[in-house]
Design a protein around this motif. Structure first.
Motif, short mmCIF file in Angstrom:
data_model
loop_
_atom_site.label_atom_id
_atom_site.label_comp_id
_atom_site.label_asym_id
_atom_site.label_seq_id
_atom_site.Cartn_x
_atom_site.Cartn_y
_atom_site.Cartn_z
N TYR A 111 0.83 -1.21 0.00
CA TYR A 111 0.00 0.00 0.00
C TYR A 111 0.86 1.25 0.00
O TYR A 111 2.09 1.20 0.21
CB TYR A 111 -0.94 0.00 1.21
N GLN A 112 0.22 2.38 -0.22
CA GLN A 112 0.89 3.68 -0.26
C GLN A 112 0.33 4.55 0.85
O GLN A 112 -0.89 4.60 1.06
CB GLN A 112 0.69 4.34 -1.62
N GLN A 113 1.22 5.25 1.52
CA GLN A 113 0.81 6.21 2.54
C GLN A 113 1.56 7.51 2.27
O GLN A 113 2.78 7.55 2.38
CB GLN A 113 1.11 5.69 3.95
N GLY A 114 0.83 8.54 1.88
CA GLY A 114 1.50 9.75 1.42
C GLY A 114 2.22 9.45 0.12
O GLY A 114 1.63 8.94 -0.84
N MET A 115 3.51 9.72 0.10
CA MET A 115 4.33 9.44 -1.09
C MET A 115 5.18 8.19 -0.90
O MET A 115 6.07 7.92 -1.71
CB MET A 115 5.25 10.64 -1.37
N THR A 116 4.91 7.42 0.15
CA THR A 116 5.76 6.29 0.51
C THR A 116 5.05 4.96 0.29
O THR A 116 3.88 4.81 0.64
CB THR A 116 6.19 6.40 1.98
N ASP A 117 5.77 4.01 -0.31
CA ASP A 117 5.25 2.65 -0.50
C ASP A 117 5.68 1.76 0.65
O ASP A 117 6.84 1.82 1.11
CB ASP A 117 5.80 2.05 -1.80
N TYR A 118 4.76 0.91 1.10
CA TYR A 118 5.04 -0.02 2.20
C TYR A 118 4.57 -1.43 1.83
O TYR A 118 3.67 -1.62 1.00
CB TYR A 118 4.29 0.40 3.47
N LEU A 119 5.18 -2.39 2.49
CA LEU A 119 4.68 -3.76 2.47
C LEU A 119 4.53 -4.21 3.92
O LEU A 119 5.50 -4.17 4.68
CB LEU A 119 5.64 -4.71 1.74
N SER A 120 3.33 -4.60 4.29
CA SER A 120 3.09 -5.14 5.63
C SER A 120 2.83 -6.63 5.53
O SER A 120 2.16 -7.09 4.59
CB SER A 120 1.89 -4.45 6.30
N ILE A 121 3.37 -7.37 6.48
CA ILE A 121 3.17 -8.82 6.56
C ILE A 121 2.77 -9.14 7.99
O ILE A 121 3.42 -8.68 8.94
CB ILE A 121 4.45 -9.59 6.20
N ALA A 122 1.72 -9.92 8.15
CA ALA A 122 1.27 -10.28 9.49
C ALA A 122 0.68 -11.68 9.49
O ALA A 122 -0.05 -12.05 8.56
CB ALA A 122 0.24 -9.27 10.00
N VAL A 123 1.03 -12.44 10.52
CA VAL A 123 0.41 -13.74 10.74
C VAL A 123 -0.73 -13.53 11.72
O VAL A 123 -0.50 -13.17 12.88
CB VAL A 123 1.43 -14.76 11.29
N LEU A 124 -1.96 -13.73 11.25
CA LEU A 124 -3.15 -13.39 12.03
C LEU A 124 -3.91 -14.64 12.45
O LEU A 124 -4.01 -15.60 11.68
CB LEU A 124 -4.08 -12.49 11.22
#
Length: 339
Positions: A111-124
């Motif tokens: 996803y993108q937040q502001g001008m920054t790209d992120y990758l989140s990974i979570a074991v749910l």
């Protein structure tokens, strides 16, 4: 917070010792409002976690293949499904070898937040609850539990790709369950080495601030105002998962001399990076105790209690160690006059 890609795979690993089984999804999730809400809620829950580590990738190798798979996806050489399937297979393998945890639903969110790209990974994990339908019937329902993130990470993709010297573009949870070994295999899965010690960096920042305030010798109201500015800014950055910028903080602390605190840090060589992760627990300990009565005014930072300052409840007395030099000089001059 636009979601570019999201997918969920499932690692079926039971605590009875039976082999882990990976169930993969063959296509990304449609970016619906539900998916947007899931990623937003995950982000909020992750930001609120106090016990996190910060680091950067090991060089890509057979032992640490994750960064290579991620790079190929970002370069358009692999699909999001291919990348996440390879990553989930590697995580399943390491999870099986660790024999420490149960499995869960593995969420990958780009996803993108502001001008920054992120990758989140979570074991749910899934939790069971109760719901009331439109027909007013009560039934059980399952939902993903975002309140207990024991295995989760977030990668600042923009920083990774543009700043080769950064040592803090990956953050990850440090799970209390299972101790250090409980998250070591997850960090190995990412191929992440520790780069920045958040609590230590935050303590150093607060030490630099205390030294700066002592040097400035400000009146108590002004000192309290500047302490509040530091804590408000640092806490706000922590809530949104962003680091503390030393230059921005310096501007907030003294608008008339916006570079004063920044130059103080640089001139005395505290060894701080231009941006540091804010550790909430350390920040919460940095508060001021203040009291005034009958011509006596006392103010000190709460983290000094038990080290430089001790309260003797039986005698109703404060014991102060390492008395400030300026105060000692005033007392000595007064004694000399009296003699």
């Amino acid at each position: 917070m636009p979601v570019r890609n999201a997918i969920v795979h499932h690692i079926d690993k039971k605590p009875d010792g039976s082999p882990a089984v990976l169930h993969t999804r063959s296509s990304p999730l449609d970016v619906s409002q539900a998916v947007e809400n899931l990623v937003s809620d995950l982000n909020e829950s992750y930001n609120s976690r106090q016990n996190k580590g910060w680091g950067f990738f090991f060089p890509e190798s057979g032992a640490y293949p994750f960064s290579g798979w991620l790079g190929k996806f970002l370069d358009g050489q692999a699909t999001f499904v291919d990348f996440t399937t390879q990553a989930a297979e590697q995580l399943t393998k390491l999870m099986e070898e660790s024999n420490l945890t149960v499995g869960g639903h593995v969420l990958f969110a780009h996803y993108q937040q502001g001008m920054t790209d992120y990758l989140s990974i979570a074991v749910l994990q899934q939790s069971e609850g109760v719901t009331v339908g439109a027909d007013l019937e009560v039934s059980t329902a399952h939902h993903l539990d975002l309140s207990h993130l024991s295995l989760a990470a977030r990668i600042n993709l923009s920083e990774w790709r543009t700043n080769e010297k950064s040592k803090q573009y990956i953050s990850y949870t440090k799970s209390k369950a299972g101790g250090k070994r409980g998250y070591d295999y997850f960090r190995d899965f990412l191929g992440c080495q520790e780069g920045i010690d958040g609590p230590s960096e935050t303590r150093t920042l607060l030490k630099a601030f205390s030294d700066f305030m002592e040097k400035e010798d400000l009146p108590e109201p002004s000192a309290r105002e500047k302490t509040g500015a530091l804590l408000d800014y640092a806490t706000a950055q922590s809530k949104i998962g962003q680091p503390i910028s030393l230059e921005a903080l310096s501007e907030l602390i003294d608008e008339d001399r916006p570079r004063a605190f920044f130059e103080h840090i640089r001139n005395l060589d505290y060894g701080l990076s231009p941006e540091i992760p804010a550790d909430k627990r350390t920040l919460n300990q940095f508060r001021r105790f203040t009291g005034r009565a009958e011509g006596l005014s006392i103010s000190f930072e709460s983290h000094l209690l038990g080290s430089k300052i001790e309260y003797d409840e039986g005698r109703d007395a404060l014991i102060i160690r390492s008395v400030p030099q300026q105060l000692k000089d005033q007392i000595k001059r007064q004694k000399e006059k009296a003699n």
